[in-house]
Motif scaffolding. Structure first.
Motif, PDB file in Angstrom:
ATOM      1  N   ARG A  73       0.832  -1.219   0.000  1.00 19.32           N
ATOM      2  CA  ARG A  73       0.000   0.000   0.000  1.00 19.32           C
ATOM      3  C   ARG A  73       0.858   1.256   0.000  1.00 19.32           C
ATOM      4  N   GLN A  81      -1.148   4.526  -7.500  1.00 25.03           N
ATOM      5  CA  GLN A  81      -1.841   3.304  -7.950  1.00 25.03           C
ATOM      6  C   GLN A  81      -2.898   2.873  -6.925  1.00 25.03           C
ATOM      7  N   HIS A  82      -3.808   3.813  -6.602  1.00 24.56           N
ATOM      8  CA  HIS A  82      -4.723   3.615  -5.478  1.00 24.56           C
ATOM      9  C   HIS A  82      -5.694   2.454  -5.657  1.00 24.56           C
ATOM     10  N   SER A  83      -6.043   2.112  -6.891  1.00 27.49           N
ATOM     11  CA  SER A  83      -7.017   1.030  -7.098  1.00 27.49           C
ATOM     12  C   SER A  83      -6.371  -0.354  -7.181  1.00 27.49           C
ATOM     13  N   HIS A  84      -5.119  -0.455  -6.756  1.00 28.49           N
ATOM     14  CA  HIS A  84      -4.474  -1.780  -6.815  1.00 28.49           C
ATOM     15  C   HIS A  84      -5.241  -2.760  -5.931  1.00 28.49           C
ATOM     16  N   PRO A  85      -5.309  -4.025  -6.365  1.00 26.98           N
ATOM     17  CA  PRO A  85      -5.950  -5.015  -5.509  1.00 26.98           C
ATOM     18  C   PRO A  85      -5.057  -5.299  -4.309  1.00 26.98           C
ATOM     19  N   ASP A 208      -3.772   6.299 -12.203  1.00 22.70           N
ATOM     20  CA  ASP A 208      -4.148   5.028 -11.572  1.00 22.70           C
ATOM     21  C   ASP A 208      -4.386   3.924 -12.618  1.00 22.70           C
ATOM     22  N   TYR A 210      -4.499   0.800 -12.297  1.00 21.02           N
ATOM     23  CA  TYR A 210      -5.365  -0.316 -11.866  1.00 21.02           C
ATOM     24  C   TYR A 210      -6.835   0.014 -12.064  1.00 21.02           C
ATOM     25  N   ARG A 211      -7.184   1.277 -11.957  1.00 23.20           N
ATOM     26  CA  ARG A 211      -8.573   1.669 -12.222  1.00 23.20           C
ATOM     27  C   ARG A 211      -8.891   1.428 -13.702  1.00 23.20           C
ATOM     28  N   GLU A 214      -8.932  -2.449 -14.307  1.00 24.25           N
ATOM     29  CA  GLU A 214     -10.115  -3.103 -13.716  1.00 24.25           C
ATOM     30  C   GLU A 214     -11.372  -2.747 -14.502  1.00 24.25           C
ATOM     31  N   ASN A 215     -11.482  -1.483 -14.933  1.00 19.54           N
ATOM     32  CA  ASN A 215     -12.677  -1.066 -15.678  1.00 19.54           C
ATOM     33  C   ASN A 215     -12.756  -1.687 -17.064  1.00 19.54           C
ATOM     34  N   SER A 243      -5.145  -9.577 -12.422  1.00 24.52           N
ATOM     35  CA  SER A 243      -6.606  -9.444 -12.429  1.00 24.52           C
ATOM     36  C   SER A 243      -7.232 -10.710 -11.855  1.00 24.52           C
TER      37      SER A 243
END
Ligand code: EGV
Length: 383
Positions: A73, A81-85, A208, A210-211, A214-215, A243
């Motif tokens: 984190r 990269q705030h939306s990282h899993p 980001d 990852y956003r 993911e989208n 993913s």
């Protein structure tokens, strides 16, 4: 006699991969070859290192998964990269990004097929992918940034592999291009793999990702690397992030290779990431910019010497030598105990494209970098 000895030496050199060139440089104080960080610690980084015995004791008393989660984190948050899993199995901590890549490559190779790989790029990527039996198709960097990929290409590969910022060019995949590429990968059921090892240096790579990924709904992996930013003597982490729908046995293959990365190294990464968020990253960006200016100024006015990566913010700088041979210049510099990287092998599908370029590492203390550039200037002046 002299001439043929020189010829033999250049012939030997031409057979080396980039890392083998980097090995030769390790014993010299004038090593501007590898892209690892070798500058002095800043004073706040030195305080973290002074605290290592204390960190060891504290980390030993904590649950390893908590240490791992917090390090991840801190690092990915630092770089936007705030939306990282961060669910179990979605982020795998490895000793290095090459280990992460090897794990991904092996999981992809189980079912064979081809990969479209960015060209040029650091040669251990094609070597790892070919090493597990995958076929490679070069994807020209220029082509990737221009617009949509050919449907024929997408239909012929199982994976698109992109290094962003690219090594050595520093070119960053924009958010708009990533979104379009991920949509194409989703449509053609192609895995999108990103190697973001150099992203720390370039804020244009801090949107980001990852956003966007993911989208898109595509199958993706991202290989993150802490190893290029801080002079931590190879204490670093390579993360393999994936993913949910990847459908490749990465966790299984990870288990063949690792139980886990060191919690002490993870804790160290967390502390360096926090220090970077507290102003250290901005300082590092200034430091690299200053070293880039030092290289460009130190070589200015030499006939036919140019810097092809005008906009790069990465910690490496390419120098185009005009008609001079990169291997000959490399060899002459070795005579001064200065080690640079000739660029042929970055062009893994067409090495001749790199015949007239060198790569200089910028994550170095100023004094040895200046000395290396003075020697390079002398060699270029007489050739
Ligand atoms: C650079 C070398 C390998 C790599 C160097 C690098 N690692 N071969 N596993 O880290 O740009 O100098 O990326």
């Amino acid at each position: 006699m002299q001439e043929s000895k020189m010829g033999d030496a250049l012939h030997d050199a031409a057979g080396k991969n980039l890392t083998e060139f980097e090995y030769l440089a390790l014993r010299s104080p004038l090593n501007v070859a590898d892209g690892h960080a070798r500058q002095a610690l800043t004073s706040s980084q030195a305080r973290i290192i002074d605290d290592l015995p204390n960190m060891f004791a504290k980390t030993a008393a904590r649950p390893p998964e908590e240490v791992e989660l917090e390090a991840c984190r801190a690092y990915l948050g630092l770089l936007g990269q705030h939306s990282h899993p961060d669910g179990a199995g979605r982020v795998l901590a490895c000793y290095s990004s090459s280990v992460a890549m090897e794990i991904f490559a092996r999981s992809l190779a189980k079912s064979g097929g081809s990969v479209a790989l960015i060209h040029p790029t650091f040669d251990n990527i094609p070597d790892i992918l070919r090493g597990v039996g995958l076929q490679l198709i070069p994807l020209e960097e220029e082509r990737l940034h221009e617009g949509d990929l050919d449907r024929d290409l997408l239909n012929s590969v199982r994976c698109i592999f992109v290094t962003t910022p690219n090594n050595p060019t520093g070119r960053v995949l924009s958010e708009e291009r990533l979104r379009a590429l991920a949509a194409q990968c989703a449509e053609h059921d192609v895995v999108l793999a990103l190697d973001t090892s150099f992203r720390g240096f370039d804020p244009r790579g801090h949107y980001d990702h990852y956003r966007v990924l993911e989208n898109s709904g595509c199958r993706w992996v991202v290989i993150e690397d802490t190893g290029k930013l801080w002079p931590t003597l190879e204490l670093k982490i390579g993360w393999l992030v994936r993913s949910d729908n990847l459908g490749l046995p990465v966790a299984k293959i990870y288990s063949d290779i690792l139980l886990g990365a060191s919690p002490l190294v993870l804790a160290l990464v967390q502390r360096f990431a926090e220090d970077a968020a507290d102003g250290g990253l901005a300082d590092l960006h200034h430091f690299i910019a200053r070293n880039r200016a030092l290289v460009r100024q130190g070589l200015s006015g030499l006939p036919d010497v140019t810097f092809p990566d005008t906009d790069s913010l990465s910690s490496v700088e390419r120098v185009h030598l005009g008609s001079r041979s990169a291997l000959e210049v490399w060899s002459a510099l070795c005579g001064h105990h200065v080690y640079v990287l000739p660029c042929q092998k970055f062009h893994w599908a067409n090495p001749a494209e790199g015949d007239h370029m060198l790569r200089i590492a910028l994550a170095r203390s100023v004094a040895p970098l200046e000395e290396a550039i003075r020697a390079l200037r002398a060699v270029l002046t007489s050739s």
